[in-house]
Design an enzyme around this catalytic site. Structure first.
Site, PDB file in Angstrom:
ATOM      1  N   GLU A 246      -9.641   6.814   2.553  1.00 23.27           N
ATOM      2  CA  GLU A 246     -10.486   5.914   3.103  1.00 23.27           C
ATOM      3  C   GLU A 246      -9.840   4.690   3.548  1.00 23.27           C
ATOM      4  O   GLU A 246      -8.726   4.533   2.813  1.00 23.27           O
ATOM      5  CB  GLU A 246     -11.629   5.595   2.252  1.00 23.27           C
ATOM      6  CG  GLU A 246     -11.250   4.435   1.066  1.00 23.27           C
ATOM      7  CD  GLU A 246     -10.434   4.638  -0.023  1.00 23.27           C
ATOM      8  OE1 GLU A 246     -10.078   6.022  -0.339  1.00 23.27           O
ATOM      9  OE2 GLU A 246      -9.619   3.648  -0.445  1.00 23.27           O
TER      10      GLU A 246
ATOM     11  N   LYS B 186       0.891  -1.164   0.046  1.00 23.16           N
ATOM     12  CA  LYS B 186       0.014   0.215   0.130  1.00 23.16           C
ATOM     13  C   LYS B 186       0.790   1.015   0.026  1.00 23.16           C
ATOM     14  O   LYS B 186       0.272   2.204  -0.541  1.00 23.16           O
ATOM     15  CB  LYS B 186      -0.837  -0.030   1.440  1.00 23.16           C
ATOM     16  CG  LYS B 186      -2.202  -0.986   1.177  1.00 23.16           C
ATOM     17  CD  LYS B 186      -3.132  -0.725  -0.051  1.00 23.16           C
ATOM     18  CE  LYS B 186      -4.058  -1.878  -0.083  1.00 23.16           C
ATOM     19  NZ  LYS B 186      -5.170  -1.675  -1.167  1.00 23.16           N
TER      20      LYS B 186
ATOM     21  N   SER C 205       1.548  -9.690  -0.960  1.00 25.33           N
ATOM     22  CA  SER C 205       1.014  -8.308  -0.958  1.00 25.33           C
ATOM     23  C   SER C 205       1.267  -7.606   0.741  1.00 25.33           C
ATOM     24  O   SER C 205       1.308  -6.397   0.575  1.00 25.33           O
ATOM     25  CB  SER C 205      -0.271  -8.103  -1.418  1.00 25.33           C
ATOM     26  OG  SER C 205      -1.208  -8.975  -0.287  1.00 25.33           O
TER      27      SER C 205
HETATM   28  C1  LIG Z   1      -2.167  -6.645   2.427  1.00 28.94           C
HETATM   29  C2  LIG Z   1      -3.266  -6.568   1.287  1.00 28.94           C
HETATM   30  N1  LIG Z   1      -3.306  -7.047   0.508  1.00 28.94           N
HETATM   31  C3  LIG Z   1      -4.057  -6.799  -0.794  1.00 28.94           C
HETATM   32  C4  LIG Z   1      -4.983  -5.991  -0.389  1.00 28.94           C
HETATM   33  C5  LIG Z   1      -6.285  -5.830  -1.725  1.00 28.94           C
HETATM   34  O1  LIG Z   1      -6.157  -4.658  -2.231  1.00 28.94           O
HETATM   35  P1  LIG Z   1      -5.423  -4.601  -3.653  1.00 28.94           P
HETATM   36  O2  LIG Z   1      -3.960  -4.772  -3.740  1.00 28.94           O
HETATM   37  O3  LIG Z   1      -5.931  -3.214  -4.186  1.00 28.94           O
HETATM   38  O4  LIG Z   1      -6.357  -5.540  -4.532  1.00 28.94           O
HETATM   39  C6  LIG Z   1      -5.130  -5.302   0.804  1.00 28.94           C
HETATM   40  C7  LIG Z   1      -6.358  -4.398   0.794  1.00 28.94           C
HETATM   41  N2  LIG Z   1      -6.444  -3.370   1.652  1.00 28.94           N
HETATM   42  C8  LIG Z   1      -7.150  -2.433   1.651  1.00 28.94           C
HETATM   43  C9  LIG Z   1      -7.060  -1.296   2.965  1.00 28.94           C
HETATM   44  O5  LIG Z   1      -5.994  -1.789   3.697  1.00 28.94           O
HETATM   45  O6  LIG Z   1      -7.529  -0.359   3.241  1.00 28.94           O
HETATM   46  C10 LIG Z   1      -8.738  -2.742   1.741  1.00 28.94           C
HETATM   47  O7  LIG Z   1      -9.107  -2.986   2.950  1.00 28.94           O
HETATM   48  C11 LIG Z   1      -9.645  -1.821   1.215  1.00 28.94           C
HETATM   49  C12 LIG Z   1      -9.162  -0.801  -0.039  1.00 28.94           C
HETATM   50  C13 LIG Z   1     -10.922  -2.411   0.800  1.00 28.94           C
HETATM   51  C14 LIG Z   1      -4.112  -5.339   1.461  1.00 28.94           C
HETATM   52  O8  LIG Z   1      -4.260  -4.682   2.549  1.00 28.94           O
END
Ligand SMILES: Cc1ncc(COP(=O)(O)O)c(/C=N/[C@H](C(=O)O)[C@@H](O)C(C)C)c1O
Length: 411
Positions: free
Chosen positions: A105, A83, A394
């Site tokens: 958000e 992120k 990720s």
């Molecule tokens: C460690 C980890 N791996 C994958 C994801 C999935 O988000 P994408 O990579 O955008 O598909 C996430 C998504 N996290 C967002 C967040 O932390 O806010 C998610 O909860 C929201 C955008 C729905 C994540 O934290």
């Protein structure tokens, strides 16, 4: 749209000036590197973010499945997930644009913490909108955001989850756009957000493509990444898209079942790419979980980060033209994969990431060379993963330990 028939800018008129200003800044600073913006971004990714991340051979998994398995370690980026790549890029861009305030958000809280860290690093005031439900189930991340100096704004509307947090953030932005930048957390939203977030996350596959060529003298047969909104997915795929020989597999959350309860408007999963329909959500035409009246359905997943009824429009397009293969695994398979990676490779993955490893296990072993044991299903003939596989890690699983301990107790 910007990606075949997907993408576009389906927003209230009041937001159009903001999107036009952002589109201009994206072209000048990101695409044309005006004022050395991208050099500045890459230097900070290195010195503050800890890049490049390793492309590590997973010895135990390679032996178990009889393949060459490489892990792209985005769990080692500062903050514990991919992120930060996007949050750092957008907060830096806001600074170059002369903005004075950052809003965002968050659902799982990873994006919120990454934004709070980037805002502190770049001395920008920051306000994070987070559903009350998520505030209560992701407290460690709420503490991290506040300790990094961000204001966390609990959203009590509706179910108090991501959907309402996004609506509140969009409302704030429409009234504060003069001095505020909205840092969107994934490859979603109106143009230019999906393209810009992909370009900030593309550092993942830029590094991985160089590393795999160095390591194996060739391209991988497949790249596998979990998909919520799709930002780590698009980042891991971007540089390989022109390489037709490389399969690109997006793993979504199968939740507790693929059976949808139309009457209740509940989909007990988040397998948007596989089971969704075309529609408009959060400013973009994309694929989403909707009932027969076009109402957005509630989604579900054991992992907050994949619990999202929409998906990025570019990913929807790549699935539509057959360049990306959408698959999904359910909560149980993801939890098993969480434990397997932790005990066999010494890496505790985020529950989101665990879905990618669940799929690897579901595809099974290369029958004639791998360890055979009771819980490894036989390999399918049309195996889409091939010999050399890159799996995108990720994020790390520290944030999920409480959930896993509860779930494991119930299993
Ligand atoms: C460690 C980890 N791996 C994958 C994801 C999935 O988000 P994408 O990579 O955008 O598909 C996430 C998504 N996290 C967002 C967040 O932390 O806010 C998610 O909860 C929201 C955008 C729905 C994540 O934290």
């Amino acid at each position: 749209g910007n990606f075949g028939r997907f993408g576009g800018q389906y927003v209230p008129e009041a937001l159009m000036p903001a999107l036009e200003e952002l589109e201009d800044a994206y072209r000048r600073y990101v695409l044309e590197n005006e004022d050395g913006f991208m050099d500045d971004f890459r230097r900070r990714l290195r010195d503050f973010g800890g890049r490049p991340t390793p492309l590590q051979r997973a010895d135990r998994l390679s032996e178990r499945y009889g393949r060459e398995i490489y892990l792209k370690r985005e769990d080692l980026v500062h903050g514990g997930a991919h992120k930060l790549n996007n949050a750092l890029g957008q907060v830096l861009l806001a600074k170059y644009m002369g903005k004075e305030r950052i809003i965002a958000e968050t659902g799982a809280g990873q994006h919120g913490t990454a934004t709070a860290m980037a805002a502190a690093h770049l001395d920008m005031p920051c306000e994070i909108y987070m559903g009350r439900t998520d505030v209560n189930r992701q407290r460690p991340n709420v503490f991290r955001m506040r300790i990094n100096g961000a204001e966390v704004n609990p959203v009590d509307a509706g179910r108090g989850t991501l959907k309402e947090a996004i609506s509140e953030t969009m409302r704030d932005w429409s009234q504060t756009v003069e001095h505020t930048h909205y840092v969107i957390g994934s490859v979603v939203g109106p143009h230019p957000f999906p393209a810009m977030v992909r370009d900030f996350q593309a550092v993942i596959s830029e590094e991985a493509r160089e590393q795999i060529l160095e390591e194996t003298d060739g391209l991988p047969d497949s790249v596998v990444a979990c998909a919520g909104g799709g930002s780590n997915t698009m980042g891991a795929f971007a540089e390989f898209i022109p390489d037709e020989s490389v399969s690109l597999v997006a793993v979504e959350a199968g939740g507790s079942s693929l059976e949808v309860d139309e009457a209740a408007g509940v989909a007990p999963n988040s397998a948007t790419l596989s089971t969704g329909e075309e529609g408009v959500l959060h400013g973009a035409r994309t694929t989403l979980l909707q009932d027969s009246h076009g109402q957005i359905m509630e989604s579900h997943s054991v992992s907050a980060g994949l619990d999202y009824a929409g998906v990025g429009p570019e990913l929807a397009h790549l699935v539509d033209i057959g360049r990306v293969t959408p698959v999904n695994v359910d909560d149980r398979v993801a939890l098993e994969a969480f434990h397997r990676l932790s005990t066999e490779e010494g890496i505790i993955p985020a529950l989101e990431t665990a879905h990618a490893f669940g799929y690897l296990h579901a595809v099974g072993t290369d029958a004639d060379t791998a360890l055979t044991d009771a819980d490894t299903p036989p390999v399918e003939s049309d195996d889409p993963l091939g010999e050399t596989i890159i799996i995108n890690v990720s994020g790390r699983g520290d944030k999920d330990l409480e959930t896993v301990i509860e779930q494991t107790a119930e299993m």
